[in-house]
Design a protein around this motif. Structure first.
Motif, PDB file in Angstrom:
ATOM      1  N   ARG A 286       0.832  -1.209   0.000  1.00 14.50           N
ATOM      2  CA  ARG A 286       0.000   0.000   0.000  1.00 14.50           C
ATOM      3  C   ARG A 286       0.864   1.256   0.000  1.00 14.50           C
ATOM      4  NH1 ARG A 286      -3.049  -0.759   4.404  1.00 14.50           N
ATOM      5  NH2 ARG A 286      -1.817   0.626   5.683  1.00 14.50           N
ATOM      6  N   ILE A 287       1.899   1.285   0.849  1.00 18.88           N
ATOM      7  CA  ILE A 287       2.773   2.460   0.910  1.00 18.88           C
ATOM      8  C   ILE A 287       3.447   2.700  -0.441  1.00 18.88           C
ATOM      9  CG2 ILE A 287       4.942   3.357   1.892  1.00 18.88           C
ATOM     10  CD1 ILE A 287       4.089   1.964   4.549  1.00 18.88           C
TER      11      ILE A 287
ATOM     12  N   ILE B 272       3.097   5.763  -3.139  1.00 21.64           N
ATOM     13  CA  ILE B 272       4.275   6.551  -3.533  1.00 21.64           C
ATOM     14  C   ILE B 272       4.464   6.542  -5.048  1.00 21.64           C
ATOM     15  CG2 ILE B 272       6.818   6.572  -3.473  1.00 21.64           C
ATOM     16  CD1 ILE B 272       6.579   5.734  -0.494  1.00 21.64           C
ATOM     17  N   LEU B 273       4.369   5.376  -5.642  1.00 24.29           N
ATOM     18  CA  LEU B 273       4.638   5.255  -7.080  1.00 24.29           C
ATOM     19  C   LEU B 273       3.512   5.765  -7.962  1.00 24.29           C
ATOM     20  CD1 LEU B 273       6.438   1.789  -7.055  1.00 24.29           C
ATOM     21  CD2 LEU B 273       7.470   4.084  -7.142  1.00 24.29           C
ATOM     22  N   SER B 274       2.334   5.989  -7.376  1.00 28.90           N
ATOM     23  CA  SER B 274       1.200   6.457  -8.175  1.00 28.90           C
ATOM     24  C   SER B 274       1.247   7.963  -8.448  1.00 28.90           C
ATOM     25  CB  SER B 274      -0.125   6.101  -7.496  1.00 28.90           C
ATOM     26  OG  SER B 274      -0.293   6.878  -6.309  1.00 28.90           O
ATOM     27  N   LYS B 275       2.127   8.681  -7.758  1.00 25.84           N
ATOM     28  CA  LYS B 275       2.235  10.131  -7.947  1.00 25.84           C
ATOM     29  C   LYS B 275       3.644  10.476  -8.429  1.00 25.84           C
ATOM     30  CE  LYS B 275      -0.832  10.750  -4.054  1.00 25.84           C
ATOM     31  NZ  LYS B 275      -0.601   9.949  -2.868  1.00 25.84           N
TER      32      LYS B 275
ATOM     33  N   GLU C 259       5.415  13.122  -8.208  1.00 25.73           N
ATOM     34  CA  GLU C 259       6.251  13.866  -7.246  1.00 25.73           C
ATOM     35  C   GLU C 259       6.869  12.932  -6.200  1.00 25.73           C
ATOM     36  OE1 GLU C 259       6.069  17.492  -3.973  1.00 25.73           O
ATOM     37  OE2 GLU C 259       4.266  17.019  -5.130  1.00 25.73           O
ATOM     38  N   THR C 260       6.070  11.992  -5.699  1.00 27.39           N
ATOM     39  CA  THR C 260       6.617  11.082  -4.687  1.00 27.39           C
ATOM     40  C   THR C 260       7.415   9.948  -5.326  1.00 27.39           C
ATOM     41  OG1 THR C 260       4.480   9.930  -4.587  1.00 27.39           O
ATOM     42  CG2 THR C 260       4.925  11.593  -2.890  1.00 27.39           C
ATOM     43  N   ALA C 261       7.071   9.564  -6.546  1.00 27.66           N
ATOM     44  CA  ALA C 261       7.832   8.510  -7.233  1.00 27.66           C
ATOM     45  C   ALA C 261       9.274   8.957  -7.475  1.00 27.66           C
ATOM     46  CB  ALA C 261       7.156   8.145  -8.552  1.00 27.66           C
ATOM     47  N   ARG C 262       9.498  10.246  -7.464  1.00 26.78           N
ATOM     48  CA  ARG C 262      10.834  10.808  -7.691  1.00 26.78           C
ATOM     49  C   ARG C 262      11.814  10.412  -6.591  1.00 26.78           C
ATOM     50  NH1 ARG C 262      12.845  15.828  -6.209  1.00 26.78           N
ATOM     51  NH2 ARG C 262      14.606  16.459  -7.478  1.00 26.78           N
TER      52      ARG C 262
ATOM     53  N   THR D 181      10.882  18.001  -1.638  1.00 24.77           N
ATOM     54  CA  THR D 181       9.643  18.677  -1.244  1.00 24.77           C
ATOM     55  C   THR D 181       9.114  18.065   0.062  1.00 24.77           C
ATOM     56  OG1 THR D 181       8.165  17.147  -2.392  1.00 24.77           O
ATOM     57  CG2 THR D 181       9.052  18.992  -3.690  1.00 24.77           C
ATOM     58  N   PRO D 182       8.247  18.787   0.754  1.00 23.52           N
ATOM     59  CA  PRO D 182       7.645  18.225   1.979  1.00 23.52           C
ATOM     60  C   PRO D 182       6.892  16.909   1.721  1.00 23.52           C
ATOM     61  CG  PRO D 182       7.271  20.584   1.894  1.00 23.52           C
ATOM     62  CD  PRO D 182       7.869  20.195   0.572  1.00 23.52           C
ATOM     63  N   LEU D 183       6.247  16.793   0.566  1.00 28.01           N
ATOM     64  CA  LEU D 183       5.535  15.561   0.233  1.00 28.01           C
ATOM     65  C   LEU D 183       6.511  14.384   0.069  1.00 28.01           C
ATOM     66  CD1 LEU D 183       2.752  14.337  -0.317  1.00 28.01           C
ATOM     67  CD2 LEU D 183       3.040  14.944  -2.723  1.00 28.01           C
ATOM     68  N   GLN D 184       7.656  14.658  -0.512  1.00 26.10           N
ATOM     69  CA  GLN D 184       8.670  13.604  -0.659  1.00 26.10           C
ATOM     70  C   GLN D 184       9.244  13.195   0.707  1.00 26.10           C
ATOM     71  OE1 GLN D 184      11.172  15.668  -3.441  1.00 26.10           O
ATOM     72  NE2 GLN D 184      10.066  14.864  -5.227  1.00 26.10           N
ATOM     73  N   ILE D 185       9.463  14.158   1.580  1.00 29.08           N
ATOM     74  CA  ILE D 185       9.929  13.839   2.936  1.00 29.08           C
ATOM     75  C   ILE D 185       8.893  12.985   3.647  1.00 29.08           C
ATOM     76  CG2 ILE D 185      10.461  14.806   5.219  1.00 29.08           C
ATOM     77  CD1 ILE D 185      11.744  17.190   3.737  1.00 29.08           C
ATOM     78  N   ARG D 186       7.618  13.328   3.465  1.00 31.77           N
ATOM     79  CA  ARG D 186       6.558  12.535   4.088  1.00 31.77           C
ATOM     80  C   ARG D 186       6.525  11.118   3.524  1.00 31.77           C
ATOM     81  NH1 ARG D 186       0.454  14.117   3.673  1.00 31.77           N
ATOM     82  NH2 ARG D 186       1.438  16.107   3.326  1.00 31.77           N
ATOM     83  N   ALA D 187       6.724  10.972   2.227  1.00 34.26           N
ATOM     84  CA  ALA D 187       6.738   9.642   1.610  1.00 34.26           C
ATOM     85  C   ALA D 187       7.888   8.801   2.172  1.00 34.26           C
ATOM     86  CB  ALA D 187       6.859   9.759   0.086  1.00 34.26           C
ATOM     87  N   VAL D 188       9.064   9.398   2.290  1.00 34.85           N
ATOM     88  CA  VAL D 188      10.203   8.688   2.880  1.00 34.85           C
ATOM     89  C   VAL D 188       9.887   8.340   4.330  1.00 34.85           C
ATOM     90  CG1 VAL D 188      12.623   8.896   3.580  1.00 34.85           C
ATOM     91  CG2 VAL D 188      11.899   9.694   1.312  1.00 34.85           C
TER      92      VAL D 188
END
Length: 151
Positions: free
Chosen positions: A52-53, A57-60, A62-65, A77-84
């Protein structure tokens, strides 16, 4: 003393002790069985959470980056930090369950290699440097040992 009088006087104590020992043995067997079921259940839950995680992550884009090896960590970005952070929180949960004997990684060396690879990527590495202060000291030491860094 006849056998009958011994049974009437002391037999009950022997009988009690035998049932006490048998009860403890069956309790131990049941505990072990429940512990095995708990580990299996945790394995299934961890696999579901992992999928699920990473699916999120891979569906967006910005976070797939976060898994792009050539990504510029200066542009995190803050969204990437949150994904990590989601990945790391999941990893810490598995770490805690393993430490408590509630989970056994199928291949611990592969799991550690995955953690090392993930944190060697620019964005996860930069995010970990920012986030590690919010994790427990033993988890930070575990991750730093895997990645070859001192805590």
């Amino acid at each position: 003393m006849s056998l009958l009088s011994w049974i009437l006087e002391g037999g009950w104590t022997v009988f009690e002790r035998a049932f006490f020992v048998a009860d403890r043995a069956f309790t131990g067997i049941q505990y072990r069985s429940n512990n095995t079921h708990t580990r299996i259940d945790n394995h299934i839950r961890f696999a579901e959470r992992h999928h699920r995680i990473w699916g999120d992550i891979l569906s967006k884009p910005e976070t797939a980056r976060i898994i792009v090896p050539t990504a510029d960590a200066a542009l995190i970005t803050p969204l990437q930090i949150r994904a990590v952070n989601f990945v790391l929180l999941h990893t810490e949960t598995v770490f805690r369950a393993s430490k408590a004997g509630q989970y056994r990684a199928p291949d611990r060396e592969k799991m550690e290699a995955d953690i090392k690879h993930f944190l060697s990527l620019p964005i996860p590495g930069a995010a970990w440097a920012t986030l590690k202060g919010s994790y427990s000291a033993d988890f930070v030491a575990f991750v730093d040992k895997i990645t070859g860094k001192l805590a």
